[in-house]
Design a protein around this motif. Structure first.
Motif, PDB file in Angstrom:
ATOM      1  N   GLN A 120     -11.208  24.651  10.019  1.00 18.27           N
ATOM      2  CA  GLN A 120     -10.436  24.187   8.868  1.00 18.27           C
ATOM      3  C   GLN A 120     -10.731  25.030   7.637  1.00 18.27           C
ATOM      4  OE1 GLN A 120     -11.943  20.198   9.065  1.00 18.27           O
ATOM      5  NE2 GLN A 120     -10.096  19.386  10.047  1.00 18.27           N
ATOM      6  N   SER A 121     -11.983  25.386   7.464  1.00 22.53           N
ATOM      7  CA  SER A 121     -12.367  26.219   6.326  1.00 22.53           C
ATOM      8  C   SER A 121     -11.705  27.585   6.403  1.00 22.53           C
ATOM      9  CB  SER A 121     -13.888  26.364   6.281  1.00 22.53           C
ATOM     10  OG  SER A 121     -14.274  27.297   5.294  1.00 22.53           O
ATOM     11  N   THR A 122     -11.742  28.203   7.587  1.00 24.37           N
ATOM     12  CA  THR A 122     -11.140  29.525   7.761  1.00 24.37           C
ATOM     13  C   THR A 122      -9.644  29.496   7.508  1.00 24.37           C
ATOM     14  OG1 THR A 122     -12.824  30.033   9.412  1.00 24.37           O
ATOM     15  CG2 THR A 122     -10.887  31.456   9.371  1.00 24.37           C
ATOM     16  N   ASN A 123      -8.994  28.389   7.862  1.00 19.88           N
ATOM     17  CA  ASN A 123      -7.554  28.261   7.674  1.00 19.88           C
ATOM     18  C   ASN A 123      -7.185  27.647   6.327  1.00 19.88           C
ATOM     19  OD1 ASN A 123      -6.615  29.352  10.161  1.00 19.88           O
ATOM     20  ND2 ASN A 123      -7.288  27.497  11.205  1.00 19.88           N
ATOM     21  N   LYS A 124      -8.145  27.652   5.382  1.00 15.70           N
ATOM     22  CA  LYS A 124      -7.914  27.216   4.009  1.00 15.70           C
ATOM     23  C   LYS A 124      -7.627  25.726   3.863  1.00 15.70           C
ATOM     24  CE  LYS A 124      -8.312  31.511   2.858  1.00 15.70           C
ATOM     25  NZ  LYS A 124      -9.579  31.992   2.293  1.00 15.70           N
ATOM     26  N   LYS A 125      -7.938  24.944   4.886  1.00 16.59           N
ATOM     27  CA  LYS A 125      -7.819  23.497   4.766  1.00 16.59           C
ATOM     28  C   LYS A 125      -9.141  22.972   4.208  1.00 16.59           C
ATOM     29  CE  LYS A 125      -4.496  23.140   8.552  1.00 16.59           C
ATOM     30  NZ  LYS A 125      -4.186  22.561   9.875  1.00 16.59           N
TER      31      LYS A 125
END
Length: 973
Positions: A120-125
């Motif tokens: 989620q962090s990598t995908n900007k969530k």
């Protein structure tokens, strides 16, 4: 007992089941070997083994733990292969299966939550990621299935990742908190130095850099470097990165000589690394080292050397990215433009700027979404530099147009960004650019007299004035009036986050055509879906659409003028690093005044507030008076000349910077050496009120005020020893006096600390009697009582202790009676979560309008929290409230409100009545510290109160007249 027949049957059954059990074990063993194969592969290469394992488990009843492992490995493989949707689905499936197989705090389940949070962090969530990381940390910290050393090791690393996500959200308070937690665990667990300690210290340095605290950042970086050096086998790459951090931080402090020393060392090592291992990442790092030295050598005016760094970096990057589409290319051309502008080569600098923007905003890619994907910094820098160069070349209209584009892009980004702290720091970063834009427009107005330059200067000024509060209230009101379903809000965020992630990947793979083409197709489909969704919002929920997506409109001074009273003026300030302006709007005129302030103005305002907060020593009264008049001369004297000619007697003040800490009505408008009643205070000439932004004059905060309400609910308490003892414990680090610089003229008043308030209950009792209201006194004044009755009244009055927290503003609080159920404090973050519908709240407590100052946005205070919660009018205090004088002024204020007088005039007249009556005040207590802290923020219109007719003076007089007339009539007969 089993019979022989039963025993034979059981044996036969065992023999029958044995092949099945052995067969199942073989299947499980085969599945486990396939999972091991997948672990050794990477990305999509791992999928065949995992799909085979999944097929076996579909035919055979694999244990849930094995199925969970397959889902977990599938999620990792898909994530590595950029199949993000599939990765998230498998991660969710793994968690679901593991939750059925393991206890809540089992390490395997905690790890599943952690892995999903990483994705989620990598995908900007980022919001979802922070929740996932925190959940994982809580599970691992409370796990009894893992030893303490392993638990602490995992927790410290996970806390580091959590800190990084909060940093990406620009929530630096939380980022620093989690990094410090990780550091404390690491230092306690491992007395000998460990890698994680250096990483956490470096992370803390980066957080300080983001907040422009470069000196603090350097201290963290140097501590990290010391740890890296002392490790048994120090990693060279860590030393290089931290050296680069130190060098860049020194450059930001202006110490370019020391910066160059660190960056030259970085350059030397990266050159050696490239020779040993010529990977793309090492080439990029070497190019970035040259770019950093290009900037440093520019500031040292070593232009030949700087040019050599540019040529080398350009050659390195062209070898990697022949199409010049990487983010490092954009950084290189911006830095080159900066270098050329310093040399006076403006035309070449302008071309370099435009080249950087072409890379940052490639044709055919949605520009607004690209800004969200993290390239905003160099878009901002390039546009600002381009405008500056255009202005230097005399291309004024072109420069103003570039500033307008800059402003539009900032607004576009800000409307899509959900985190308030991110918006706060964005405003802080862009304010210097707005200062340049305003100065350019004002200069052109002074030279030409053309009104459109003045209008544009005002538009730039208002663009960033209290924008976070304004947009938050807009959003709240838009949602409440549009009935937008929660499902649509979630869908909106999902689409937005997906576009952000896709744009990040598009930029990352700009030179890899095969990956870019496939991503481009996904992006186009998602963008089309998002466009259709926004069209749906525009048709079905136009109010929400106007807030979220419509272009923001500049405030028109003509519309502001229609909202002013006949003798009312608005004075709005801009306080920049080099220029201060006062924009003055009256019912008939709009002007701007360049303020002639001295270099010590900020210290003078700070000292003035300090003296009023701590108390003024008798032998320093004349010094205080001189300072008060000096501030008036610099800040208001020039605008006041214009106001005097128009018969103005009411001011709406929109402060900026440290002016948020100033009670304007307490300033002296003429020099004098002693106090003589109310004479010569600004209070005598003007009734003052305050706004965070002129926007709130056009669009006041709406009080829902639904249902029939009583007029007044008051809360006042003297404080018992039990509550005071509790407050001393929980607030001992937040003593207002301890937070302010010591002054030789200050005389700290012990009654202003957290002691008894002997007149607060009398204050509330007098007002309740006047308005036929309800009241809670002393031990009745609990947090629960207030929250239980907060929606029952038009007016709320709180005569309590207040505290502020300059480090963590959301912990500022009002202090109620200590009970067994709570700790007595109603904190700012709790107030933000309230949905209030009263029309006026009076915070007759200390420092309720004093707090952490954020550039452009104002002070983070308790008053602001109540405005955010929906209260259109707040009476709040800028320093400590003297108990006795407040008990005199406040009842008079309500008496005038009851008579139908506007709130600002009522507060002015109540203060004047106190000053002009020798029975109420003495020469000593006429100092502004005794009557000046309370100000009115927001709507000032008169109030219609539901006072019973027999309590109204005119009806009492009329009834008395009738009775006397009847008595005389019957007496004659």
């Amino acid at each position: 007992m089993f019979s022989p027949v039963h025993l034979v049957f059981i044996c036969l059954l065992g023999i029958t089941l044995l092949p099945i059990s052995v067969n199942a074990q073989e299947h499980i063993s085969h599945v486990n070997s396939l999972i091991s194969e997948a672990k050794d592969a990477y990305g999509k290469a791992a999928l065949p083994s995992l799909h085979t394992a999944q097929g076996i488990c579909q035919k055979q009843n694999c244990p849930d733990t094995t199925r969970g492992q397959i889902y977990q490995r599938l999620s990792v493989a898909c994530f590595q292969g950029y199949l993000d949707d599939e990765a998230m689905r498998y991660a969710d499936s793994a968690i679901l299966v593991f939750e059925q197989s393991y206890p809540t705090n089992h390490p395997i389940l905690a790890n599943a939550y952690y892995n999903r949070a990483v994705m989620q962090s990598t995908n900007k969530k980022l919001d979802q990621a922070t929740i996932g990381f925190i959940d994982a940390i809580q599970r691992i910290e409370n796990s009894p299935w893992i030893d303490e050393t392993s638990r602490d090791s995992i927790a410290s690393y996970w806390l580091q990742e959590t800190s990084k996500v909060f940093r990406n959200k620009r929530d630096f308070y939380q980022a620093e908190k989690y990094a410090n937690r990780g550091l404390a665990i690491a230092q306690q667990r491992w007395p000998l130095l460990q890698q994680i300690q250096g990483d956490l210290l470096r992370g803390l340095g980066n957080i300080r850099c983001d907040q422009e605290d470069f000196s603090g950042a350097i201290q963290y970086f140097q501590r990290a470097r010391g740890i890296y050096q002392q490790l048994a086998s120090p990693a060279e790459i860590d030393l290089l990165k931290v050296d680069q951090n130190i060098g860049v931080a020194y450059a930001r402090t202006g110490n370019f000589v020391r910066a160059e020393g660190h960056l030259q060392r970085v350059l030397k090592h990266y050159k050696a690394l490239v020779q040993q291992k010529p990977s793309a990442s090492n080439w990029e790092n070497l190019a970035e080292a040259h770019i950093n030295l290009l900037l440093v050598r520019t500031h040292l005016e070593a232009y030949r050397s700087a040019n050599e760094h540019f040529v080398t970096a350009q050659t390195l990057l062209l070898d990697l990215y022949p199409q010049e589409q990487s983010s490092l290319h954009a950084e290189l051309y911006y830095t080159r433009a900066y270098n050329l502008e310093h040399q006076g080569k403006r035309s070449e600098a302008l071309q370099a700027c435009q080249k950087a923007l072409m890379i940052l905003l490639p044709e055919g890619v949605n520009e607004d979404e690209l800004e969200v994907s993290g390239k905003l910094e160099y878009i901002m820098k390039s546009l600002a530099l381009q405008a500056n160069i255009q202005a230097q070349q005399g291309e004024i209209e072109a420069a103003i147009q570039t500033y307008q584009i800059f402003s539009k892009r900032i607004s576009s980004y800000r409307k899509r960004e959900l985190n308030d702290w991110s918006k706060y720091y964005l405003v802080q970063e862009v304010l210097p650019v707005y200062e340049d834009a305003i100065e350019l427009c004002i200069k052109q107005y002074e030279q030409t007299g053309a009104d459109h330059f003045l209008a544009q200067a005002y538009a730039f000024n208002t663009t960033n004035k209290a924008i976070v509060l304004r947009e938050s209230i807009q959003q709240s009101q838009a949602r409440s009036t549009s009935d937008l379903p929660e499902s649509l809000l979630q869908r909106e965020e999902e689409l937005r986050q997906k576009l952000v992630a896709l744009n990040e990947q598009l930029f990352q793979f700009s030179s890899q055509h095969s990956k870019r083409d496939s991503l481009r197709r996904v992006w186009l489909a998602t963008q089309n879906e998002y466009t259709l969704f926004v069209q749906q919002l525009e048709e079905q929920f136009p109010r929400y659409y106007q807030f979220k997506y419509a272009e923001p409109k500049a405030l028109q001074t003509t519309k502001l003028q229609t909202k002013l009273g006949p003798k009312q003026a608005l004075v709005e300030y801009f306080c920049g690093a080099d220029h201060w302006y006062a924009f003055v709007i009256t019912p008939t005129q709009f002007t701007c005044h360049r303020l002639e302030i001295n270099s010590d103005i900020n210290n003078q305002i700070t000292t003035y507030h300090e003296l009023l907060t701590n108390g003024i020593a008798e032998d320093c009264e004349e010094d205080f008076l001189n300072l008060s008049y000096l501030l008036y001369q610099q800040i208001l004297a020039i605008p006041a000349e214009e106001l005097a000619n128009q018969n103005i007697d009411r001011l709406i003040i929109v402060p900026d910077g440290l002016l948020h800490y100033l009670a304007f009505e307490s300033l002296l408008i003429r020099p004098r050496s002693d106090f003589r009643g109310s004479t010569d205070f600004l209070l005598e000439q003007y009734a003052c009120s305050y706004l965070y932004s002129p926007y709130f004059l056009l669009h006041p905060i709406l009080s829902k005020n639904t249902g029939k309400k009583r007029d007044f609910g008051g809360f006042g308490m003297e404080y018992d020893e039990n509550t005071l003892s509790h407050l001393d414990t929980v607030l001992q680090k937040k003593d207002p006096i301890a937070n302010i610089l010591a002054s030789p003229c200050a005389t700290p008043d012990s009654t202003r600390r957290l002691g008894k308030l002997f007149y607060s209950d009398d204050e509330v009792r007098a007002i309740a009697n006047l308005l036929d209201g309800d009241l809670w006194l002393n031990e009745q004044v609990t947090k629960a009582a207030f929250l239980g009755h907060v929606k029952d009244y038009q007016i709320l009055h709180l005569a309590l202790h207040g505290s502020y927290d300059l480090n963590y503003p959301m912990n500022s609080a009002l202090a109620f009676t200590k009970t067994a159920q709570d700790d007595a404090l109603l904190r700012a973050w709790e107030i933000y979560d309230l949905d209030l519908d009263c029309r006026l709240i009076t915070l007759s407590a200390c420092n309720t309008n004093y707090g952490k100052l954020l550039p452009g946005e104002g002070a983070m205070t308790l008053a602001r929290a109540f405005n955010y919660a929906g209260v259109p009018s707040v009476v709040a205090t800028l320093w400590s409230v003297p108990d006795y004088s407040s008990s005199i002024i406040m009842p008079r204020f309500y008496e005038l409100l009851k008579a139908g007088i506007s709130k600002d005039v009522a507060l002015q007249q109540a203060k004047l009545a106190y000053l002009q009556n020798d029975d109420l005040s003495t020469p000593r207590t006429r100092l502004p510290e005794f009557w000046g802290p309370a100000i009115i923020i927001g709507d000032t219109s008169p109030m219609t109160l539901n006072v019973k007719w027999w309590n109204q003076p005119r009806w009492i007089a009329f009834a008395a007249f009738i009775l006397i007339s009847l008595f005389l009539y019957f007496q004659r007969r």
